[in-house]
Design a protein around this motif. Sequence first.
Motif, PDB file in Angstrom:
ATOM      1  N   ASN A  33       0.832  -1.212   0.000  1.00 26.77           N
ATOM      2  CA  ASN A  33       0.000   0.000   0.000  1.00 26.77           C
ATOM      3  C   ASN A  33       0.864   1.258   0.000  1.00 26.77           C
ATOM      4  OD1 ASN A  33      -2.388  -1.469  -0.037  1.00 26.77           O
ATOM      5  ND2 ASN A  33      -2.564  -1.509   2.182  1.00 26.77           N
ATOM      6  N   SER A  34       1.893   1.267   0.817  1.00 23.57           N
ATOM      7  CA  SER A  34       2.793   2.412   0.888  1.00 23.57           C
ATOM      8  C   SER A  34       3.529   2.612  -0.438  1.00 23.57           C
ATOM      9  CB  SER A  34       3.799   2.193   2.028  1.00 23.57           C
ATOM     10  OG  SER A  34       4.784   3.173   2.018  1.00 23.57           O
ATOM     11  N   THR A  35       3.990   1.528  -1.030  1.00 20.50           N
ATOM     12  CA  THR A  35       4.729   1.622  -2.291  1.00 20.50           C
ATOM     13  C   THR A  35       3.805   2.053  -3.429  1.00 20.50           C
ATOM     14  OG1 THR A  35       6.211  -0.123  -1.496  1.00 20.50           O
ATOM     15  CG2 THR A  35       6.280   0.368  -3.844  1.00 20.50           C
ATOM     16  N   SER A  40       2.299   6.271  -7.247  1.00 17.06           N
ATOM     17  CA  SER A  40       1.297   7.220  -7.725  1.00 17.06           C
ATOM     18  C   SER A  40       1.830   8.654  -7.630  1.00 17.06           C
ATOM     19  CB  SER A  40       0.018   7.071  -6.894  1.00 17.06           C
ATOM     20  OG  SER A  40      -0.925   8.015  -7.272  1.00 17.06           O
ATOM     21  N   ARG A  41       2.459   8.971  -6.511  1.00 17.63           N
ATOM     22  CA  ARG A  41       3.032  10.312  -6.321  1.00 17.63           C
ATOM     23  C   ARG A  41       4.124  10.580  -7.357  1.00 17.63           C
ATOM     24  NH1 ARG A  41       7.548  11.465  -4.139  1.00 17.63           N
ATOM     25  NH2 ARG A  41       7.723   9.448  -3.099  1.00 17.63           N
ATOM     26  N   LEU A  42       4.999   9.595  -7.568  1.00 17.00           N
ATOM     27  CA  LEU A  42       6.086   9.752  -8.540  1.00 17.00           C
ATOM     28  C   LEU A  42       5.546   9.863  -9.966  1.00 17.00           C
ATOM     29  CD1 LEU A  42       8.671   7.248  -7.054  1.00 17.00           C
ATOM     30  CD2 LEU A  42       8.992   9.721  -7.305  1.00 17.00           C
ATOM     31  N   LYS A  94      15.255  18.336 -17.874  1.00 20.81           N
ATOM     32  CA  LYS A  94      15.466  16.954 -18.319  1.00 20.81           C
ATOM     33  C   LYS A  94      16.076  16.114 -17.211  1.00 20.81           C
ATOM     34  CE  LYS A  94      17.305  14.011 -21.930  1.00 20.81           C
ATOM     35  NZ  LYS A  94      16.423  12.968 -21.518  1.00 20.81           N
ATOM     36  N   LEU A  95      17.052  16.656 -16.503  1.00 19.02           N
ATOM     37  CA  LEU A  95      17.683  15.910 -15.413  1.00 19.02           C
ATOM     38  C   LEU A  95      16.671  15.571 -14.320  1.00 19.02           C
ATOM     39  CD1 LEU A  95      21.097  17.795 -15.088  1.00 19.02           C
ATOM     40  CD2 LEU A  95      20.750  15.448 -15.863  1.00 19.02           C
ATOM     41  N   LYS A  96      15.846  16.544 -13.973  1.00 23.13           N
ATOM     42  CA  LYS A  96      14.826  16.301 -12.947  1.00 23.13           C
ATOM     43  C   LYS A  96      13.828  15.251 -13.435  1.00 23.13           C
ATOM     44  CE  LYS A  96      14.883  20.876 -10.784  1.00 23.13           C
ATOM     45  NZ  LYS A  96      14.122  22.126 -10.607  1.00 23.13           N
ATOM     46  N   CYS A  97      13.407  15.391 -14.679  1.00 26.62           N
ATOM     47  CA  CYS A  97      12.430  14.463 -15.257  1.00 26.62           C
ATOM     48  C   CYS A  97      13.010  13.043 -15.294  1.00 26.62           C
ATOM     49  CB  CYS A  97      12.061  14.928 -16.664  1.00 26.62           C
ATOM     50  SG  CYS A  97      10.692  14.033 -17.397  1.00 26.62           S
ATOM     51  N   ASP A  98      14.256  12.917 -15.740  1.00 28.41           N
ATOM     52  CA  ASP A  98      14.905  11.602 -15.807  1.00 28.41           C
ATOM     53  C   ASP A  98      15.081  10.987 -14.424  1.00 28.41           C
ATOM     54  OD1 ASP A  98      15.026  11.853 -18.530  1.00 28.41           O
ATOM     55  OD2 ASP A  98      17.179  12.294 -18.622  1.00 28.41           O
ATOM     56  N   SER A  99      15.421  11.825 -13.455  1.00 28.61           N
ATOM     57  CA  SER A  99      15.617  11.338 -12.083  1.00 28.61           C
ATOM     58  C   SER A  99      14.318  10.779 -11.513  1.00 28.61           C
ATOM     59  CB  SER A  99      16.146  12.467 -11.193  1.00 28.61           C
ATOM     60  OG  SER A  99      16.198  12.055  -9.853  1.00 28.61           O
ATOM     61  N   VAL A 100      13.227  11.517 -11.682  1.00 26.95           N
ATOM     62  CA  VAL A 100      11.933  11.062 -11.165  1.00 26.95           C
ATOM     63  C   VAL A 100      11.469   9.821 -11.921  1.00 26.95           C
ATOM     64  CG1 VAL A 100       9.496  11.680 -10.913  1.00 26.95           C
ATOM     65  CG2 VAL A 100      11.257  13.302 -10.247  1.00 26.95           C
ATOM     66  N   CYS A 107      10.443   2.129  -8.143  1.00 28.23           N
ATOM     67  CA  CYS A 107       9.268   1.948  -7.292  1.00 28.23           C
ATOM     68  C   CYS A 107       8.377   0.836  -7.854  1.00 28.23           C
ATOM     69  CB  CYS A 107       8.504   3.264  -7.201  1.00 28.23           C
ATOM     70  SG  CYS A 107       7.198   3.271  -5.964  1.00 28.23           S
ATOM     71  N   LYS A 108       8.185   0.808  -9.171  1.00 31.57           N
ATOM     72  CA  LYS A 108       7.351  -0.226  -9.793  1.00 31.57           C
ATOM     73  C   LYS A 108       7.993  -1.608  -9.644  1.00 31.57           C
ATOM     74  CE  LYS A 108       4.991   2.678 -13.176  1.00 31.57           C
ATOM     75  NZ  LYS A 108       4.822   2.999 -14.607  1.00 31.57           N
ATOM     76  N   ILE A 109       9.310  -1.667  -9.787  1.00 27.07           N
ATOM     77  CA  ILE A 109      10.015  -2.941  -9.614  1.00 27.07           C
ATOM     78  C   ILE A 109       9.851  -3.426  -8.181  1.00 27.07           C
ATOM     79  CG2 ILE A 109      12.322  -3.983  -9.502  1.00 27.07           C
ATOM     80  CD1 ILE A 109      13.033  -2.174 -11.955  1.00 27.07           C
TER      81      ILE A 109
END
Length: 196
Positions: A33-35, A40-42, A94-100, A107-109
């Motif tokens: 649930n937490s993950t 979802s937030r990410l 781009k760096l921020k987008c790639d990092s997230v 997170c999905k893994i």
Amino acid sequence: MNYQDEQRKELNDKLYECIENISEANRYEKLINSTRQDCSRLEKQWQELKKILEKEERDVEKLGKMNFTNFLHTILNDKAEKLDKEKHEALTAKLKCDSVFSQLQECKITLNKLMEKYNLLGHAKEDYEVLLKKKRNFILAYMPNKWNDIEELIEKDKMISSQLKEINEAINAGNHTLTYINHAMDALQSAENWGT
């Protein structure tokens, strides 16, 4: 050791294993649930950053094309400076987008791994109920006056096991959060380096 003692020991061992599995399943359920919330937030954060990146890339493209804004900056002699600024903003976005996006993939893994582990423990509650009935029948057959005391002890044991698992879960959640913080710090450091 007689047959009754062997039978009692075998039932006890299986019950303790079931209790551990139930506690572990509960812990995985909370982590899932937490993950899911983290994912979802990410996902939302990544979608927002993609929009920002697209805007920044359009700004760079506009300065490269022949139009009024480009003409104005050429006359004012600050086109190169403005273009560098827009490229820097696009690179930072781009760096921020790639990092997230990277964090989202991790997170999905993690979510998939947690769900696999949870599914392996799926029958623990049913197994526990079956074994508890067998244990109860055994006790009622051989020690009828002890059942209430034993039931109290089983409940206390389950509660203590659950509390122990929650403590471990809190430690794991802290470590999980620390990983995300380190990723964010790396991305910010990288963006700072590119800015320099």
